[in-house]
Design an enzyme around this catalytic site. Structure first.
Site, short mmCIF file in Angstrom:
data_model
loop_
_atom_site.label_atom_id
_atom_site.label_comp_id
_atom_site.label_asym_id
_atom_site.label_seq_id
_atom_site.Cartn_x
_atom_site.Cartn_y
_atom_site.Cartn_z
N GLY A 14 23.79 -42.92 -27.26
CA GLY A 14 23.87 -42.13 -28.49
C GLY A 14 22.57 -41.38 -28.72
O GLY A 14 21.50 -41.94 -28.53
N ARG A 75 27.32 -40.76 -22.50
CA ARG A 75 27.59 -42.02 -21.80
C ARG A 75 28.02 -41.62 -20.38
O ARG A 75 28.42 -40.48 -20.16
CB ARG A 75 28.69 -42.80 -22.50
CG ARG A 75 28.54 -42.78 -24.02
CD ARG A 75 28.59 -44.11 -24.66
NE ARG A 75 28.43 -43.92 -26.12
CZ ARG A 75 27.36 -44.28 -26.81
NH1 ARG A 75 26.36 -44.89 -26.21
NH2 ARG A 75 27.27 -44.07 -28.10
N ASP A 106 19.73 -50.17 -25.25
CA ASP A 106 19.73 -51.27 -24.27
C ASP A 106 20.77 -51.07 -23.18
O ASP A 106 20.57 -51.52 -22.04
CB ASP A 106 19.89 -52.63 -24.97
CG ASP A 106 21.21 -52.76 -25.69
OD1 ASP A 106 21.66 -51.77 -26.30
OD2 ASP A 106 21.80 -53.85 -25.65
N THR A 129 17.26 -44.95 -30.17
CA THR A 129 18.60 -45.20 -30.72
C THR A 129 18.46 -45.43 -32.22
O THR A 129 17.50 -46.05 -32.66
CB THR A 129 19.27 -46.43 -30.06
OG1 THR A 129 20.42 -46.80 -30.84
CG2 THR A 129 18.37 -47.63 -29.96
N ASP A 131 20.20 -47.35 -33.87
CA ASP A 131 20.65 -48.72 -34.20
C ASP A 131 19.52 -49.74 -34.33
O ASP A 131 19.70 -50.79 -34.92
CB ASP A 131 21.63 -49.22 -33.13
CG ASP A 131 22.85 -48.32 -32.99
OD1 ASP A 131 23.17 -47.63 -33.98
OD2 ASP A 131 23.45 -48.30 -31.91
N ASP A 133 18.58 -51.75 -32.19
CA ASP A 133 19.01 -53.02 -31.60
C ASP A 133 18.40 -53.24 -30.22
O ASP A 133 19.09 -53.61 -29.27
CB ASP A 133 20.55 -53.08 -31.52
CG ASP A 133 21.13 -51.91 -30.75
OD1 ASP A 133 20.40 -50.94 -30.48
OD2 ASP A 133 22.32 -51.96 -30.41
N ARG A 175 26.37 -50.26 -34.08
CA ARG A 175 27.00 -50.98 -32.96
C ARG A 175 27.31 -52.40 -33.41
O ARG A 175 28.08 -52.58 -34.31
CB ARG A 175 26.11 -50.95 -31.73
CG ARG A 175 26.12 -49.59 -31.06
CD ARG A 175 26.49 -49.78 -29.64
NE ARG A 175 27.20 -48.68 -29.10
CZ ARG A 175 27.34 -48.48 -27.80
NH1 ARG A 175 26.78 -49.29 -26.95
NH2 ARG A 175 28.04 -47.49 -27.37
#
Ligand code: ATP
Length: 331
Positions: A14, A75, A106, A129, A131, A133, A175
């Site tokens: 993303g 992607r 990741d 990202t 996110d 994460d 996510r």
């Protein structure tokens, strides 16, 4: 010292505000060290398809403030096939690329690790990202901007929620993590925050949400009520959750999904600085011989972290804010 003459960079997964600032930092730092830089387009797709361009300083003029990524992101399912990483490594060798910088999340770093089994050069990740994460860095490039973007929307939804005396559920990205929801929810003064880290939520335990709503209405006469919900927190998503709550409490609950708006926009200052720092740090560390690591920032300092460990989900969402939110949510 690594002997790097030719470096490649790509943005994957993303897109996140600040990726451009990072590409700029990579190019300017590398050029200052007499290293040529090429950029692969569309994430790993450009690597597998050999779609790339040589980057020059004029390509990164006037991009530090722009969202998205000049290299485009995507992607790449082909990378997850057994021959994908083999082909990627062969192309890097064929193009005489001494090192590859992957800016992404990741998942992108798993792809990078897969290439490492077949590649003689150096590989380094930079966390980009919304996110947040990714382990090994306090925040990822794009996270700070995404909080402000979500907040802008939350503040506006709050106005209409107040005027109509409705309950609004705002779904944010993330996510399978709640960093963005917790941060934007706290900053937006949300009455409740729902994210995967708080445990499984489904039709059988909806009361954990309903009780505080009723409490708030009966005892405090609240006129607006806002719940920030991280994606993937409820089966069927936030729309199904809003319907279930409407049925259960008899007050109209409206769902609002912010979606891709959260990915766009001009990066805030914090993201531009982080992106610049980590992009430059990645190049410097490659020159010192770094390999299979991610360039992150911990406690304000640029640090390396093993790429293989970036997806272990060891970084907790802020336990202090979680505790505080859960305390005030139950009053
Ligand atoms: P974000 O979470 O912000 O979208 P991400 O980098 O985690 O970013 P993913 O979609 O998980 O996004 O991964 C991006 C790409 O990385 C995938 O499309 C694929 O090309 C590659 N990738 C992910 N996992 C693997 C893997 N196990 N092996 C090879 N490549 C992978």
């Amino acid at each position: 010292m690594g002997n790097i003459k030719r470096l490649a960079v790509l943005t994957s997964g993303g897109d996140a505000p600040g990726m451009n600032a990072c590409i700029r930092a990579v190019l300017l730092t590398a050029n200052a060290c007499n290293i040529d830089v090429i950029g692969f387009k569309h994430g790993f797709n450009g690597l597998l398809e050999q779609e790339f361009q040589t980057l020059h300083p004029h390509h990164v003029d006037n991009i530090i403030q722009r969202g998205g990524t000049i290299l485009k992101s995507a992607r790449c399912p082909a990378m997850e096939q057994p021959d994908g990483p083999v082909k990627a490594a062969a192309i890097l060798d064929q193009l005489n690329i001494d090192a590859l910088i992957v800016i992404g999340g990741d998942g992108s770093f798993r792809g990078t690790m897969a290439i490492s089994k077949h590649y003689r050069g150096q590989l380094i990740g930079v966390p980009g990202t919304i996110d947040n994460d990714v382990d090994g860095t306090d925040t990822t490039i794009g996270f700070a901007t995404a909080i402000d973007t979500a907040l802008d929307a939350i503040d506006k939804i709050r106005d209409t929620a107040d005027a109509f005396e409705r309950i609004f559920l705002v779904e944010l990205m993330g996510r399978h993590s709640g960093y963005l929801s917790l941060a934007a929810g706290i900053a937006g003064g949300a009455e409740q925050i729902i994210c995967p880290e708080f445990g499984k939520l489904d039709a059988d335990n909806l009361n954990t949400i309903i009780t505080p709503i009723k409490h708030a209405q009966l005892l405090k006469g609240k006129t607006s009520y806002l719940i920030v919900v991280a994606e993937h927190s409820y089966p069927g998503g936030v729309t199904a959750l809003a319907e279930a709550l409407t049925m259960a409490i008899g007050i109209e609950c409206r769902a609002c999904i912010l979606g891709h708006i959260q990915r766009g926009g001009s990066p805030v200052g914090a993201d531009r600085i982080l992106a610049t720092k980590l992009g430059a740090f990645a190049v410097e560390q490659l020159l010192q011989g770094a390999n299979l690591v991610m360039a992150g920032e911990v406690d304000g300092e640029a640090r390396l972290y093993p790429l293989a460990k970036t997806g272990e989900r060891a970084k907790a969402i802020d336990p202090f804010l979680v505790r505080w939110q859960q305390q005030i949510g139950s009053f």
